[in-house]
Write a protein that holds these residues in place. Structure first.
Motif, PDB file in Angstrom:
ATOM      1  N   THR A 200       1.234  -0.862  -0.270  1.00 22.50           N
ATOM      2  CA  THR A 200       0.075  -0.086   0.066  1.00 22.50           C
ATOM      3  C   THR A 200       0.862   1.527  -0.213  1.00 22.50           C
ATOM      4  O   THR A 200       2.117   1.117   0.144  1.00 22.50           O
ATOM      5  CB  THR A 200      -0.925   0.274   0.998  1.00 22.50           C
ATOM      6  N   ASP A 203       2.710   1.558   3.131  1.00 17.83           N
ATOM      7  CA  ASP A 203       3.553   0.866   3.382  1.00 17.83           C
ATOM      8  C   ASP A 203       4.083   1.673   2.698  1.00 17.83           C
ATOM      9  O   ASP A 203       5.707   1.406   3.539  1.00 17.83           O
ATOM     10  CB  ASP A 203       3.536  -0.710   2.760  1.00 17.83           C
ATOM     11  N   ASP A 226       1.655   3.821  -9.746  1.00 20.70           N
ATOM     12  CA  ASP A 226       1.077   4.896  -9.696  1.00 20.70           C
ATOM     13  C   ASP A 226       2.078   5.767  -9.033  1.00 20.70           C
ATOM     14  O   ASP A 226       1.688   6.342  -8.195  1.00 20.70           O
ATOM     15  CB  ASP A 226       0.685   3.645  -7.535  1.00 20.70           C
ATOM     16  N   ASP A 308      -3.861   8.744   0.388  1.00 21.55           N
ATOM     17  CA  ASP A 308      -4.560   8.183   1.932  1.00 21.55           C
ATOM     18  C   ASP A 308      -3.346   6.451   1.666  1.00 21.55           C
ATOM     19  O   ASP A 308      -3.109   6.009   0.366  1.00 21.55           O
ATOM     20  CB  ASP A 308      -5.829   7.005   0.596  1.00 21.55           C
ATOM     21  N   ASP A 310      -4.479   4.092   3.015  1.00 19.64           N
ATOM     22  CA  ASP A 310      -4.808   2.480   2.382  1.00 19.64           C
ATOM     23  C   ASP A 310      -4.847   1.994   0.661  1.00 19.64           C
ATOM     24  O   ASP A 310      -5.550   1.145   0.694  1.00 19.64           O
ATOM     25  CB  ASP A 310      -6.521   2.261   3.034  1.00 19.64           C
ATOM     26  N   LEU A 311      -4.261   2.934  -0.184  1.00 18.04           N
ATOM     27  CA  LEU A 311      -4.251   2.457  -1.531  1.00 18.04           C
ATOM     28  C   LEU A 311      -3.167   1.805  -2.045  1.00 18.04           C
ATOM     29  O   LEU A 311      -2.586   1.572  -1.571  1.00 18.04           O
ATOM     30  CB  LEU A 311      -3.427   4.368  -2.303  1.00 18.04           C
ATOM     31  N   VAL A 312      -4.542   0.829  -2.273  1.00 16.93           N
ATOM     32  CA  VAL A 312      -3.386  -0.813  -2.446  1.00 16.93           C
ATOM     33  C   VAL A 312      -2.326  -0.355  -4.076  1.00 16.93           C
ATOM     34  O   VAL A 312      -3.408   0.863  -5.184  1.00 16.93           O
ATOM     35  CB  VAL A 312      -4.760  -1.579  -3.519  1.00 16.93           C
TER      36      VAL A 312
END
Length: 314
Positions: A200, A203, A226, A308, A310-312
Protein backbone atom coordinates in the motif's frame (compact mmCIF):
# COMPACT_ATOMS: atom_id res chain seq x y z
CA UNK A 1 24.81 22.26 -13.35
CA UNK A 2 23.94 18.67 -12.51
CA UNK A 3 26.76 16.13 -12.66
CA UNK A 4 25.96 12.44 -13.06
CA UNK A 5 28.35 9.61 -12.22
CA UNK A 6 27.94 6.22 -13.91
CA UNK A 7 30.47 3.60 -12.88
CA UNK A 8 28.88 0.94 -15.08
CA UNK A 9 27.58 2.51 -18.32
CA UNK A 10 26.40 0.42 -21.22
CA UNK A 11 25.26 0.19 -24.79
CA UNK A 12 21.56 -0.61 -24.61
CA UNK A 13 19.98 -2.45 -27.52
CA UNK A 14 16.19 -2.67 -27.49
CA UNK A 15 14.38 -5.15 -29.73
CA UNK A 16 10.61 -4.96 -30.10
CA UNK A 17 8.65 -8.15 -30.77
CA UNK A 18 4.94 -8.95 -30.77
CA UNK A 19 5.34 -11.67 -28.11
CA UNK A 20 8.42 -13.42 -26.74
CA UNK A 21 8.18 -17.19 -27.12
CA UNK A 22 11.02 -19.07 -25.49
CA UNK A 23 12.99 -21.34 -27.81
CA UNK A 24 11.49 -19.89 -31.02
CA UNK A 25 12.83 -17.67 -33.80
CA UNK A 26 11.43 -14.14 -33.76
CA UNK A 27 11.38 -11.34 -36.31
CA UNK A 28 11.93 -7.98 -34.67
CA UNK A 29 9.35 -5.29 -35.30
CA UNK A 30 12.07 -2.69 -34.61
CA UNK A 31 15.38 -2.26 -32.85
CA UNK A 32 17.51 0.61 -31.62
CA UNK A 33 20.74 1.23 -29.73
CA UNK A 34 20.98 3.90 -27.03
CA UNK A 35 23.68 5.00 -24.62
CA UNK A 36 22.83 3.41 -21.28
CA UNK A 37 23.49 3.42 -17.57
CA UNK A 38 21.29 5.24 -15.07
CA UNK A 39 23.44 8.34 -14.70
CA UNK A 40 23.92 8.53 -18.46
CA UNK A 41 20.13 8.47 -18.89
CA UNK A 42 19.69 11.26 -16.33
CA UNK A 43 22.14 13.44 -18.27
CA UNK A 44 20.44 12.59 -21.56
CA UNK A 45 17.07 13.66 -20.15
CA UNK A 46 18.54 16.90 -18.82
CA UNK A 47 20.13 17.74 -22.18
CA UNK A 48 16.88 16.94 -24.01
CA UNK A 49 15.19 19.59 -21.86
CA UNK A 50 17.89 22.25 -22.02
CA UNK A 51 19.50 21.80 -18.60
CA UNK A 52 23.24 21.97 -17.97
CA UNK A 53 24.83 18.64 -17.10
CA UNK A 54 28.01 16.64 -17.40
CA UNK A 55 28.11 12.84 -17.49
CA UNK A 56 31.08 11.28 -15.73
CA UNK A 57 31.52 7.68 -16.84
CA UNK A 58 33.97 4.89 -17.55
CA UNK A 59 34.85 4.01 -21.14
CA UNK A 60 36.66 1.08 -22.71
CA UNK A 61 36.66 -1.19 -25.74
CA UNK A 62 34.63 -0.92 -28.94
CA UNK A 63 31.39 -0.54 -26.98
CA UNK A 64 32.93 2.37 -25.09
CA UNK A 65 33.82 4.09 -28.36
CA UNK A 66 30.29 3.66 -29.68
CA UNK A 67 28.88 4.90 -26.38
CA UNK A 68 30.91 8.11 -26.63
CA UNK A 69 29.84 8.58 -30.26
CA UNK A 70 26.17 8.25 -29.34
CA UNK A 71 26.51 10.69 -26.44
CA UNK A 72 28.29 13.13 -28.73
CA UNK A 73 25.44 12.90 -31.22
CA UNK A 74 22.99 13.60 -28.40
CA UNK A 75 24.98 16.64 -27.27
CA UNK A 76 25.76 15.24 -23.81
CA UNK A 77 28.97 16.69 -22.30
CA UNK A 78 31.16 13.84 -21.02
CA UNK A 79 34.01 13.47 -18.54
CA UNK A 80 35.40 10.05 -19.42
CA UNK A 81 37.56 7.74 -17.33
CA UNK A 82 39.24 5.19 -19.63
CA UNK A 83 39.44 1.68 -18.13
CA UNK A 84 41.30 -1.42 -19.24
CA UNK A 85 38.24 -3.56 -20.03
CA UNK A 86 35.33 -2.94 -22.37
CA UNK A 87 32.04 -1.30 -21.47
CA UNK A 88 29.11 -3.74 -21.18
CA UNK A 89 26.26 -4.24 -23.63
CA UNK A 90 22.68 -4.83 -22.45
CA UNK A 91 19.72 -6.29 -24.32
CA UNK A 92 16.07 -5.36 -23.72
CA UNK A 93 13.23 -7.27 -25.34
CA UNK A 94 10.03 -5.25 -25.41
CA UNK A 95 6.74 -7.02 -26.13
CA UNK A 96 3.66 -5.37 -27.58
CA UNK A 97 1.72 -5.69 -24.30
CA UNK A 98 4.38 -3.67 -22.44
CA UNK A 99 6.25 -6.64 -20.94
CA UNK A 100 9.99 -5.94 -20.80
CA UNK A 101 12.73 -8.58 -20.48
CA UNK A 102 16.25 -7.35 -19.76
CA UNK A 103 19.57 -9.17 -20.14
CA UNK A 104 22.30 -7.10 -18.49
CA UNK A 105 26.02 -7.87 -18.52
CA UNK A 106 27.96 -7.35 -15.29
CA UNK A 107 30.41 -4.84 -16.75
CA UNK A 108 34.20 -4.47 -16.71
CA UNK A 109 36.24 -5.20 -13.60
CA UNK A 110 37.76 -1.92 -12.40
CA UNK A 111 41.20 -1.62 -10.85
CA UNK A 112 41.68 0.38 -7.62
CA UNK A 113 43.43 3.15 -9.55
CA UNK A 114 40.52 3.36 -11.99
CA UNK A 115 38.02 3.61 -9.13
CA UNK A 116 39.95 6.50 -7.61
CA UNK A 117 40.18 8.21 -11.01
CA UNK A 118 36.40 7.95 -11.32
CA UNK A 119 35.86 9.55 -7.90
CA UNK A 120 38.29 12.35 -8.76
CA UNK A 121 36.60 12.90 -12.13
CA UNK A 122 33.20 13.13 -10.41
CA UNK A 123 34.29 16.26 -8.56
CA UNK A 124 36.39 17.74 -11.37
CA UNK A 125 33.49 19.50 -13.17
CA UNK A 126 32.76 21.51 -10.01
CA UNK A 127 36.19 23.13 -10.29
CA UNK A 128 35.19 24.87 -13.53
CA UNK A 129 31.52 25.50 -12.79
CA UNK A 130 29.73 24.99 -9.46
CA UNK A 131 27.45 21.96 -9.49
CA UNK A 132 24.14 22.07 -7.65
CA UNK A 133 23.93 18.26 -7.57
CA UNK A 134 26.20 15.27 -8.11
CA UNK A 135 24.12 12.15 -8.71
CA UNK A 136 25.68 8.70 -8.42
CA UNK A 137 23.53 6.24 -10.30
CA UNK A 138 23.29 2.59 -11.22
CA UNK A 139 24.91 -0.74 -10.48
CA UNK A 140 28.58 -1.10 -9.63
CA UNK A 141 30.86 -3.21 -11.85
CA UNK A 142 33.14 -5.97 -10.51
CA UNK A 143 36.00 -4.71 -8.40
CA UNK A 144 34.08 -1.74 -6.98
CA UNK A 145 33.24 -2.03 -3.31
CA UNK A 146 29.78 -1.24 -1.89
CA UNK A 147 31.21 1.88 -0.21
CA UNK A 148 31.69 3.62 -3.58
CA UNK A 149 28.59 5.80 -3.32
CA UNK A 150 29.26 6.60 0.33
CA UNK A 151 32.69 7.90 -0.72
CA UNK A 152 31.09 9.85 -3.55
CA UNK A 153 28.57 11.44 -1.14
CA UNK A 154 31.37 12.51 1.21
CA UNK A 155 33.44 14.03 -1.60
CA UNK A 156 30.36 15.74 -3.03
CA UNK A 157 29.65 17.36 0.31
CA UNK A 158 33.27 18.51 0.58
CA UNK A 159 32.96 20.05 -2.89
CA UNK A 160 29.95 22.09 -1.75
CA UNK A 161 27.32 20.28 -3.82
CA UNK A 162 24.31 18.17 -2.89
CA UNK A 163 24.46 14.39 -3.35
CA UNK A 164 21.82 12.11 -4.87
CA UNK A 165 22.08 8.31 -5.01
CA UNK A 166 20.10 5.93 -7.19
CA UNK A 167 21.29 2.36 -6.76
CA UNK A 168 20.33 -0.86 -4.98
CA UNK A 169 21.58 -3.63 -2.71
CA UNK A 170 24.59 -3.25 -0.41
CA UNK A 171 25.77 -0.10 -2.22
CA UNK A 172 22.46 1.58 -1.39
CA UNK A 173 22.66 0.55 2.26
CA UNK A 174 26.25 1.80 2.54
CA UNK A 175 25.37 5.13 0.93
CA UNK A 176 22.78 5.89 3.62
CA UNK A 177 25.52 5.98 6.24
CA UNK A 178 27.09 8.95 4.44
CA UNK A 179 23.77 10.84 4.72
CA UNK A 180 22.97 11.71 1.07
CA UNK A 181 20.68 14.63 0.38
CA UNK A 182 18.44 12.46 -1.78
CA UNK A 183 17.94 8.79 -2.62
CA UNK A 184 15.68 7.57 -5.42
CA UNK A 185 14.64 3.93 -5.05
CA UNK A 186 11.89 2.25 -7.02
CA UNK A 187 9.29 0.15 -5.22
CA UNK A 188 11.38 -3.04 -5.16
CA UNK A 189 14.54 -1.21 -4.07
CA UNK A 190 12.59 0.61 -1.37
CA UNK A 191 11.23 -2.68 -0.01
CA UNK A 192 14.68 -4.28 -0.08
CA UNK A 193 16.41 -1.38 1.65
CA UNK A 194 13.73 -1.00 4.34
CA UNK A 195 13.38 -4.80 4.68
CA UNK A 196 9.61 -4.69 4.49
CA UNK A 197 6.98 -5.71 1.92
CA UNK A 198 5.20 -2.83 0.20
CA UNK A 199 1.58 -3.38 -0.79
CA UNK A 200 0.00 0.00 0.00
CA UNK A 201 0.94 3.65 -0.19
CA UNK A 202 1.21 3.66 3.60
CA UNK A 203 3.74 0.83 3.41
CA UNK A 204 5.80 2.86 0.93
CA UNK A 205 5.72 5.96 3.13
CA UNK A 206 6.80 4.01 6.22
CA UNK A 207 9.64 2.39 4.26
CA UNK A 208 10.77 5.79 3.00
CA UNK A 209 10.70 7.16 6.53
CA UNK A 210 12.87 4.21 7.60
CA UNK A 211 15.45 5.25 5.00
CA UNK A 212 15.41 8.78 6.39
CA UNK A 213 16.04 7.31 9.83
CA UNK A 214 19.07 5.55 8.34
CA UNK A 215 20.54 8.75 6.94
CA UNK A 216 18.81 9.97 3.77
CA UNK A 217 17.59 13.57 3.98
CA UNK A 218 14.89 13.01 1.36
CA UNK A 219 13.45 9.96 -0.37
CA UNK A 220 11.97 10.13 -3.86
CA UNK A 221 10.43 6.70 -4.46
CA UNK A 222 8.97 5.81 -7.85
CA UNK A 223 5.94 3.51 -7.69
CA UNK A 224 5.36 2.63 -11.34
CA UNK A 225 1.77 3.22 -12.45
CA UNK A 226 1.02 4.75 -9.05
CA UNK A 227 3.40 7.67 -9.56
CA UNK A 228 5.89 8.58 -6.86
CA UNK A 229 6.18 9.77 -3.29
CA UNK A 230 8.48 12.34 -1.74
CA UNK A 231 9.24 11.98 1.96
CA UNK A 232 11.42 14.68 3.49
CA UNK A 233 11.62 17.03 6.46
CA UNK A 234 8.55 18.91 5.19
CA UNK A 235 6.36 15.81 5.23
CA UNK A 236 4.88 13.42 2.69
CA UNK A 237 3.64 14.13 -0.83
CA UNK A 238 2.26 11.74 -3.45
CA UNK A 239 2.00 12.50 -7.17
CA UNK A 240 0.62 10.58 -10.11
CA UNK A 241 -0.46 11.21 -13.67
CA UNK A 242 -2.55 9.28 -16.19
CA UNK A 243 -0.82 7.66 -19.14
CA UNK A 244 -1.66 9.40 -22.39
CA UNK A 245 -1.28 6.16 -24.35
CA UNK A 246 0.09 2.61 -24.15
CA UNK A 247 3.34 1.80 -22.38
CA UNK A 248 6.11 1.57 -24.97
CA UNK A 249 9.03 0.89 -22.61
CA UNK A 250 9.70 1.32 -18.91
CA UNK A 251 13.49 1.36 -19.46
CA UNK A 252 14.93 4.64 -18.20
CA UNK A 253 11.64 5.97 -16.81
CA UNK A 254 13.01 6.17 -13.28
CA UNK A 255 16.09 7.97 -14.60
CA UNK A 256 13.89 10.49 -16.40
CA UNK A 257 11.99 10.99 -13.13
CA UNK A 258 15.19 11.72 -11.22
CA UNK A 259 16.28 14.15 -13.95
CA UNK A 260 12.95 15.96 -13.75
CA UNK A 261 13.16 16.20 -9.97
CA UNK A 262 16.68 17.64 -10.00
CA UNK A 263 15.93 19.98 -12.91
CA UNK A 264 12.99 21.42 -10.94
CA UNK A 265 15.19 22.29 -7.97
CA UNK A 266 15.52 18.95 -6.21
CA UNK A 267 13.08 19.66 -3.38
CA UNK A 268 9.39 20.04 -2.65
CA UNK A 269 6.10 19.12 -4.32
CA UNK A 270 6.82 21.06 -7.53
CA UNK A 271 9.95 18.97 -8.09
CA UNK A 272 7.93 15.82 -7.33
CA UNK A 273 5.37 16.84 -9.96
CA UNK A 274 8.16 17.32 -12.50
CA UNK A 275 9.58 13.90 -11.64
CA UNK A 276 6.25 12.20 -12.31
CA UNK A 277 5.64 14.20 -15.48
CA UNK A 278 9.07 13.30 -16.92
CA UNK A 279 8.81 9.64 -15.86
CA UNK A 280 5.29 9.29 -17.27
CA UNK A 281 6.44 10.77 -20.57
CA UNK A 282 9.36 8.35 -20.75
CA UNK A 283 7.23 5.20 -20.60
CA UNK A 284 5.36 6.29 -23.72
CA UNK A 285 8.61 6.35 -25.72
CA UNK A 286 10.39 3.32 -27.22
CA UNK A 287 13.67 1.93 -25.91
CA UNK A 288 15.34 4.31 -23.50
CA UNK A 289 14.52 7.51 -25.38
CA UNK A 290 14.40 10.40 -22.94
CA UNK A 291 11.42 12.78 -23.13
CA UNK A 292 11.70 16.27 -24.60
CA UNK A 293 9.57 19.28 -23.57
CA UNK A 294 6.85 18.42 -26.11
CA UNK A 295 6.42 14.99 -24.48
CA UNK A 296 6.00 16.26 -20.91
CA UNK A 297 2.59 17.24 -19.52
CA UNK A 298 3.12 18.83 -16.13
CA UNK A 299 -0.51 19.94 -15.93
CA UNK A 300 -1.69 16.31 -15.90
CA UNK A 301 0.11 15.57 -12.61
CA UNK A 302 -1.96 15.48 -9.42
CA UNK A 303 -0.03 16.12 -6.19
CA UNK A 304 -1.53 15.21 -2.82
CA UNK A 305 -0.14 16.46 0.49
CA UNK A 306 -2.10 13.93 2.58
CA UNK A 307 -2.05 10.70 0.53
CA UNK A 308 -4.36 7.81 1.35
CA UNK A 309 -2.23 5.26 3.26
CA UNK A 310 -4.66 2.47 2.40
CA UNK A 311 -4.29 2.91 -1.36
CA UNK A 312 -3.33 -0.50 -2.77
CA UNK A 313 -0.42 -0.24 -5.18
CA UNK A 314 -0.67 -1.90 -8.57
Amino acid sequence: MIVTVTANPSLDRTIAVDRLRRGEIHRAASDRVDPGGKGVNVSRALVANGHATRAVLTTGGHAGTELLDLLGEAGVPVEEVPVSQGVRSNLTIAEADGTVTKLNESGPALRPTEIEELLVAAIAPTLDRPASWIAGCGSLPPGVGPDFYALLVERTRNAGARAAVDTSGPAFAESLRARPDLVKPNRDELAEAARTPIATLGDAVRAAQALRDQGASAVLASLGADGAILVDAAGVHHARAPLAGPVASTVGAGDAALAGFLAAGGAGPDALAAAVAWGTAAVALPGSIMPAPADIDLAAVEVTAAPDPDLVLR
